[in-house]
Structures are given as C-alpha cells and as structure tokens.
Design a protein around this motif. Structure first.
Motif, PDB file in Angstrom:
ATOM      1  N   THR A 104      20.615  69.669  41.755  1.00  0.00           N
ATOM      2  CA  THR A 104      20.860  70.860  42.580  1.00  0.00           C
ATOM      3  C   THR A 104      22.231  70.795  43.245  1.00  0.00           C
ATOM      4  O   THR A 104      22.976  71.780  43.257  1.00  0.00           O
ATOM      5  N   ILE A 105      22.573  69.632  43.780  1.00  0.00           N
ATOM      6  CA  ILE A 105      23.872  69.472  44.443  1.00  0.00           C
ATOM      7  C   ILE A 105      25.000  69.522  43.427  1.00  0.00           C
ATOM      8  O   ILE A 105      26.039  70.154  43.659  1.00  0.00           O
ATOM      9  N   ALA A 106      24.812  68.885  42.284  1.00  0.00           N
ATOM     10  CA  ALA A 106      25.864  68.848  41.256  1.00  0.00           C
ATOM     11  C   ALA A 106      26.174  70.242  40.735  1.00  0.00           C
ATOM     12  O   ALA A 106      27.353  70.597  40.577  1.00  0.00           O
TER      13      ALA A 106
ATOM     14  N   TYR B 232      21.003  74.554  47.301  1.00  0.00           N
ATOM     15  CA  TYR B 232      21.905  73.513  47.808  1.00  0.00           C
ATOM     16  C   TYR B 232      21.609  73.214  49.279  1.00  0.00           C
ATOM     17  O   TYR B 232      21.486  72.055  49.678  1.00  0.00           O
ATOM     18  N   LYS B 233      21.456  74.257  50.075  1.00  0.00           N
ATOM     19  CA  LYS B 233      21.151  74.068  51.498  1.00  0.00           C
ATOM     20  C   LYS B 233      19.804  73.361  51.680  1.00  0.00           C
ATOM     21  O   LYS B 233      19.668  72.482  52.534  1.00  0.00           O
ATOM     22  N   GLN B 234      18.827  73.734  50.861  1.00  0.00           N
ATOM     23  CA  GLN B 234      17.518  73.085  50.931  1.00  0.00           C
ATOM     24  C   GLN B 234      17.617  71.618  50.508  1.00  0.00           C
ATOM     25  O   GLN B 234      16.965  70.756  51.096  1.00  0.00           O
ATOM     26  N   ALA B 235      18.443  71.321  49.527  1.00  0.00           N
ATOM     27  CA  ALA B 235      18.631  69.929  49.091  1.00  0.00           C
ATOM     28  C   ALA B 235      19.224  69.095  50.223  1.00  0.00           C
ATOM     29  O   ALA B 235      18.802  67.958  50.455  1.00  0.00           O
ATOM     30  N   LEU B 236      20.190  69.648  50.939  1.00  0.00           N
ATOM     31  CA  LEU B 236      20.779  68.924  52.068  1.00  0.00           C
ATOM     32  C   LEU B 236      19.760  68.714  53.180  1.00  0.00           C
ATOM     33  O   LEU B 236      19.715  67.643  53.795  1.00  0.00           O
ATOM     34  N   ARG B 237      18.919  69.711  53.426  1.00  0.00           N
ATOM     35  CA  ARG B 237      17.858  69.547  54.431  1.00  0.00           C
ATOM     36  C   ARG B 237      16.875  68.460  53.997  1.00  0.00           C
ATOM     37  O   ARG B 237      16.409  67.673  54.821  1.00  0.00           O
ATOM     38  N   SER B 238      16.569  68.409  52.716  1.00  0.00           N
ATOM     39  CA  SER B 238      15.666  67.367  52.209  1.00  0.00           C
ATOM     40  C   SER B 238      16.287  65.989  52.380  1.00  0.00           C
ATOM     41  O   SER B 238      15.600  65.034  52.772  1.00  0.00           O
ATOM     42  N   LEU B 239      17.582  65.861  52.118  1.00  0.00           N
ATOM     43  CA  LEU B 239      18.258  64.583  52.316  1.00  0.00           C
ATOM     44  C   LEU B 239      18.230  64.170  53.783  1.00  0.00           C
ATOM     45  O   LEU B 239      18.046  62.994  54.102  1.00  0.00           O
ATOM     46  N   GLU B 240      18.411  65.135  54.675  1.00  0.00           N
ATOM     47  CA  GLU B 240      18.335  64.828  56.106  1.00  0.00           C
ATOM     48  C   GLU B 240      16.927  64.363  56.483  1.00  0.00           C
ATOM     49  O   GLU B 240      16.762  63.437  57.286  1.00  0.00           O
ATOM     50  N   SER B 241      15.912  64.981  55.893  1.00  0.00           N
ATOM     51  CA  SER B 241      14.530  64.572  56.162  1.00  0.00           C
ATOM     52  C   SER B 241      14.257  63.172  55.623  1.00  0.00           C
ATOM     53  O   SER B 241      13.547  62.385  56.252  1.00  0.00           O
ATOM     54  N   ILE B 242      14.822  62.849  54.480  1.00  0.00           N
ATOM     55  CA  ILE B 242      14.667  61.500  53.934  1.00  0.00           C
ATOM     56  C   ILE B 242      15.355  60.499  54.852  1.00  0.00           C
ATOM     57  O   ILE B 242      14.816  59.435  55.152  1.00  0.00           O
ATOM     58  N   ALA B 243      16.543  60.846  55.318  1.00  0.00           N
ATOM     59  CA  ALA B 243      17.290  59.949  56.208  1.00  0.00           C
ATOM     60  C   ALA B 243      16.548  59.729  57.523  1.00  0.00           C
ATOM     61  O   ALA B 243      16.567  58.624  58.073  1.00  0.00           O
ATOM     62  N   LYS B 244      15.879  60.755  58.033  1.00  0.00           N
ATOM     63  CA  LYS B 244      15.120  60.628  59.287  1.00  0.00           C
ATOM     64  C   LYS B 244      13.785  59.927  59.085  1.00  0.00           C
ATOM     65  O   LYS B 244      13.166  59.495  60.047  1.00  0.00           O
TER      66      LYS B 244
END
Length: 142
Positions: free
Chosen positions: A73-75, A92-104
């Motif tokens: 999705t990001i690529a 793309y925005k949802q993918a970034l939110r998912s990455l933030e959720s993984i990081a948290k």
C-alpha cells in the motif's frame, strides 16, 4: 531484503498500473522501470522500519502478511509522482495509522526474535534516596 517485491505489487495492482507509474522515459518503453520500483520499495522499508524501530528487531526477516500488505500500500502510493486517486491516498493514510498502532502495541505482530518492549514497568518503582527526616535529626521532636 524488502517487505514486498515487484511480483507482489504486480499481483495486487496489475502490470499496466505499474507500467503507467514507472515508465517515465521519452519515448515510452511500455515496461516497468525496476529502478523506480526499487527506490519506492527502499523508501517503503524505511517508513516501516522508522515506525517499528523501538518495538521489533529490524529488519524483519520473516515478513508477516500484515506488514507485506502495508508495504504494498505504501509502495504504490510512493510510486505516484502526482496526486493519486482518493482510494490510494486513503489506503496510504490507513497504512500509516496501522503502523502507528503497531508501534504503540495496539496491534501486535507475532515475529520471531521480537525484543521485549523497553521501558514498561510491571509494578511499583522504588528509589533509594537519603531520608530527610530520621530519628537522629529529629531528636527532641519525637
């Protein structure tokens, strides 16, 4: 090693879309420019690693399906030189939110060798400091 590759992008988005996004030569060669795809994949890995650096051992060698999906999705978003259509932007925005959720830690990945989260406490924290009031300096008050 990348979290997704050209074959996975082709399977997901189709070869024609990748040709349209990467064939920037004049005259057009009507083929996927693998150098452009490789740059987008490297940028994608940097974004993912940047979010997960404190949470997981990087780079991830056994890529979970969620990370592969987020990477694709990001690529595809990064391959656009102009504003992508609304769906790709929203994904793309949802993918970034998912990455933030993984990081948290809200979304957890089952990855081999993932280190324990640093800085998490499981109980009371004790400090050993000098007591300001002791029996010796309170003589006469007790």
């Amino acid at each position: 090693m990348s979290y997704t590759d050209l074959d996975q992008l082709t399977d997901r988005f189709g070869s024609q879309m990748l040709v349209n996004l990467t064939d920037r030569s004049d005259p057009r060669g009507h083929a996927v420019d693998t150098d452009i795809v490789d740059r987008a994949l490297a940028d994608t890995q940097a974004v993912i690693d940047g979010h997960l650096v404190g949470k997981y051992a990087l780079p991830i060698t056994d890529v979970p399906p969620l990370i592969a999906e987020l990477a694709a999705t990001i690529a595809i978003y990064k391959l656009h030189i102009y504003t992508p259509d609304e769906k790709i932007g929203d994904d793309y925005k949802q993918a970034l939110r998912s990455l933030e959720s993984i990081a948290k830690g809200t979304i957890k990945l089952s990855i081999e060798g993932a280190p324990a989260a640093a800085g998490q406490s499981s109980g009371a924290r004790l400090t050993d400091r000098k007591r300001p009031m002791t029996a010796a300096n309170m003589t006469g008050f007790i």
